[in-house]
Design an enzyme around this catalytic site. Structure first.
Site, PDB file in Angstrom:
ATOM      1  N   ASN A   9      -1.515  -3.782   0.627  1.00  0.00           N
ATOM      2  CA  ASN A   9      -2.655  -4.553   0.120  1.00  0.00           C
ATOM      3  C   ASN A   9      -3.659  -3.583  -0.500  1.00  0.00           C
ATOM      4  O   ASN A   9      -4.369  -2.880   0.210  1.00  0.00           O
ATOM      5  CB  ASN A   9      -3.291  -5.343   1.269  1.00  0.00           C
ATOM      6  CG  ASN A   9      -4.527  -6.114   0.828  1.00  0.00           C
ATOM      7  OD1 ASN A   9      -4.776  -6.297  -0.364  1.00  0.00           O
ATOM      8  ND2 ASN A   9      -5.310  -6.581   1.782  1.00  0.00           N
ATOM      9  N   TRP A  10      -3.710  -3.570  -1.831  1.00  0.00           N
ATOM     10  CA  TRP A  10      -4.582  -2.623  -2.530  1.00  0.00           C
ATOM     11  C   TRP A  10      -6.048  -3.051  -2.522  1.00  0.00           C
ATOM     12  O   TRP A  10      -6.916  -2.277  -2.919  1.00  0.00           O
ATOM     13  CB  TRP A  10      -4.113  -2.457  -3.974  1.00  0.00           C
ATOM     14  CG  TRP A  10      -2.800  -1.745  -4.111  1.00  0.00           C
ATOM     15  CD1 TRP A  10      -1.940  -1.379  -3.104  1.00  0.00           C
ATOM     16  CD2 TRP A  10      -2.197  -1.314  -5.337  1.00  0.00           C
ATOM     17  NE1 TRP A  10      -0.841  -0.757  -3.632  1.00  0.00           N
ATOM     18  CE2 TRP A  10      -0.962  -0.700  -4.999  1.00  0.00           C
ATOM     19  CE3 TRP A  10      -2.561  -1.397  -6.670  1.00  0.00           C
ATOM     20  CZ2 TRP A  10      -0.116  -0.165  -5.965  1.00  0.00           C
ATOM     21  CZ3 TRP A  10      -1.715  -0.870  -7.628  1.00  0.00           C
ATOM     22  CH2 TRP A  10      -0.508  -0.255  -7.278  1.00  0.00           C
ATOM     23  N   LYS A  11      -6.305  -4.304  -2.146  1.00  0.00           N
ATOM     24  CA  LYS A  11      -7.678  -4.830  -2.124  1.00  0.00           C
ATOM     25  C   LYS A  11      -8.325  -4.656  -3.511  1.00  0.00           C
ATOM     26  O   LYS A  11      -7.625  -4.732  -4.523  1.00  0.00           O
ATOM     27  CB  LYS A  11      -8.476  -4.192  -0.989  1.00  0.00           C
ATOM     28  CG  LYS A  11      -7.770  -4.326   0.366  1.00  0.00           C
ATOM     29  CD  LYS A  11      -8.620  -3.924   1.532  1.00  0.00           C
ATOM     30  CE  LYS A  11      -7.830  -4.096   2.825  1.00  0.00           C
ATOM     31  NZ  LYS A  11      -8.648  -3.827   4.019  1.00  0.00           N
ATOM     32  N   HIS A  94      -7.088 -13.490   4.689  1.00  0.00           N
ATOM     33  CA  HIS A  94      -7.481 -12.146   5.123  1.00  0.00           C
ATOM     34  C   HIS A  94      -8.898 -12.186   5.681  1.00  0.00           C
ATOM     35  O   HIS A  94      -9.746 -12.940   5.207  1.00  0.00           O
ATOM     36  CB  HIS A  94      -7.389 -11.164   3.950  1.00  0.00           C
ATOM     37  CG  HIS A  94      -7.454  -9.733   4.371  1.00  0.00           C
ATOM     38  ND1 HIS A  94      -8.642  -9.115   4.694  1.00  0.00           N
ATOM     39  CD2 HIS A  94      -6.480  -8.798   4.539  1.00  0.00           C
ATOM     40  CE1 HIS A  94      -8.394  -7.861   5.037  1.00  0.00           C
ATOM     41  NE2 HIS A  94      -7.093  -7.639   4.952  1.00  0.00           N
ATOM     42  N   GLU A 163      -4.117  -8.775  12.081  1.00  0.00           N
ATOM     43  CA  GLU A 163      -5.032  -7.695  11.711  1.00  0.00           C
ATOM     44  C   GLU A 163      -6.315  -7.800  12.530  1.00  0.00           C
ATOM     45  O   GLU A 163      -7.229  -8.539  12.158  1.00  0.00           O
ATOM     46  CB  GLU A 163      -5.372  -7.775  10.223  1.00  0.00           C
ATOM     47  CG  GLU A 163      -4.227  -7.429   9.302  1.00  0.00           C
ATOM     48  CD  GLU A 163      -4.729  -6.958   7.945  1.00  0.00           C
ATOM     49  OE1 GLU A 163      -4.347  -5.868   7.521  1.00  0.00           O
ATOM     50  OE2 GLU A 163      -5.522  -7.675   7.324  1.00  0.00           O
ATOM     51  N   GLY A 169      -9.653  -0.651   8.212  1.00  0.00           N
ATOM     52  CA  GLY A 169     -10.430   0.331   7.469  1.00  0.00           C
ATOM     53  C   GLY A 169     -11.287   1.247   8.320  1.00  0.00           C
ATOM     54  O   GLY A 169     -12.119   1.985   7.802  1.00  0.00           O
ATOM     55  N   SER A 209      -5.470  -0.001   9.845  1.00  0.00           N
ATOM     56  CA  SER A 209      -5.372   1.465   9.917  1.00  0.00           C
ATOM     57  C   SER A 209      -3.938   1.949  10.133  1.00  0.00           C
ATOM     58  O   SER A 209      -3.691   2.914  10.857  1.00  0.00           O
ATOM     59  CB  SER A 209      -6.303   2.016  11.002  1.00  0.00           C
ATOM     60  OG  SER A 209      -7.657   1.717  10.691  1.00  0.00           O
ATOM     61  N   GLY A 230      -3.186  -1.083   4.282  1.00  0.00           N
ATOM     62  CA  GLY A 230      -4.343  -1.052   3.398  1.00  0.00           C
ATOM     63  C   GLY A 230      -4.458   0.270   2.668  1.00  0.00           C
ATOM     64  O   GLY A 230      -3.727   0.551   1.723  1.00  0.00           O
ATOM     65  N   GLY A 231      -5.400   1.112   3.108  1.00  0.00           N
ATOM     66  CA  GLY A 231      -5.711   2.360   2.419  1.00  0.00           C
ATOM     67  C   GLY A 231      -4.515   3.249   2.138  1.00  0.00           C
ATOM     68  O   GLY A 231      -4.423   3.860   1.067  1.00  0.00           O
TER      69      GLY A 231
END
EC number: 5.3.1.1
Length: 253
Positions: A9-11, A94, A163, A169, A209, A230-231
């Site tokens: 998920n690049w957000k 989300h 999540e 994050g 994370s 995510g990141g």
């Protein structure tokens, strides 16, 4: 064993050119990884060019959101029919959508129905806030979110992503055993809501994370079928490593 799913998920990250460069930098390595489902969820504007880059690839595409109407006077929204031509998956519910845009359980439910109607596969997100976790309300929150999301649905399979909001994050992932316990409970609720067969076939992912250092421990848990990343999905080397480790675990079974 259910097939492992790794979704990135690049957000709200990457410009169009950055997105194309990132995909091209990991495409070849990802295509060599077999046995798992690999999904990239970039911003809306990058879906079409990335679709072109990934033509005839084993890498799948997902959107990060949709609206529940097919068309109409909904300025700024994206419909399921528009997405159907671009991707196979869509993230729904989300915690950032719930927190910043006021999405309720009812809205999440409408979006799931709209996605399914269009032939898209929803990745439905659930998870508790830090204070709910501290107050021992995790199971209660998960049950409420799941029952609201799945109300009126008769499904043989649905992808759920757990999540915990306190882990998104923050660099502080839930321990593997914490995640496994929560996901085991989610499967029980799915059994109560959709029936035992659906509960056993539905993949349940962990998100929060996730990185290349903790993915093997996470996926070694009995109840966890993949990860919503995510990141780490914004770094080609990290995402490829996560997918490679997932494939090793998948191919052991």
């Amino acid at each position: 064993m259910r097939q492992i799913i790794i979704a990135g998920n690049w957000k709200m990250n990457t410009t169009l050119s950055e997105a194309c460069t990132l995909v091209q930098s990991m495409k070849c390595e990802l295509e060599r990884i077999e046995g798992i489902e690999k999904i990239i969820c970039p911003p809306f504007i990058s879906l079409y060019p990335i679709k072109t880059i990934l033509e005839n690839s084993s890498i799948k595409l997902g959107a990060q959101n949709l609206f529940y109407q097919e068309k109409g006077a909904y300025t700024g929204e994206i419909s399921p029919l528009m997405l159907k031509e671009l991707c196979q998956y869509v993230i729904i519910g989300h915690s950032e959508r719930r927190a910043y845009f006021g999405e309720t359980g009812q809205v999440v439910n409408q979006k799931i129905k709209a996605a399914l109607q269009a032939g898209l596969l929803p990745i439905v997100c659930v998870g508790e806030k830090p204070e709910e976790n501290e107050n021992g309300q995790t199971r209660q929150v998960l049950e409420t979110q799941l029952k609201e999301a799945l109300d009126g649905l008769n499904l043989s399979c649905i992808i759920i992503a757990y999540e915990p909001i306190w882990a998104i994050g923050t660099g502080k992932a839930a321990t593997a055993s914490e995640a496994n316990s929560a996901i085991g409970y989610i499967r029980r609720v799915l059994g109560d809501t959709l029936g035992n067969a659906a509960a056993q076939t539905s993949p349940i992912l962990y998100g929060g994370s996730v990185n290349e250092k903790n993915i093997t421990e996470i996926l070694s848990q009995t109840n966890i079928d993949g990860a919503l990343v995510g990141g780490a999905s914004l770094k080609a080397e990290s995402f490829v490593s996560i997918c490679r480790q997932a494939a090793v675990i998948q191919n052991k079974h």
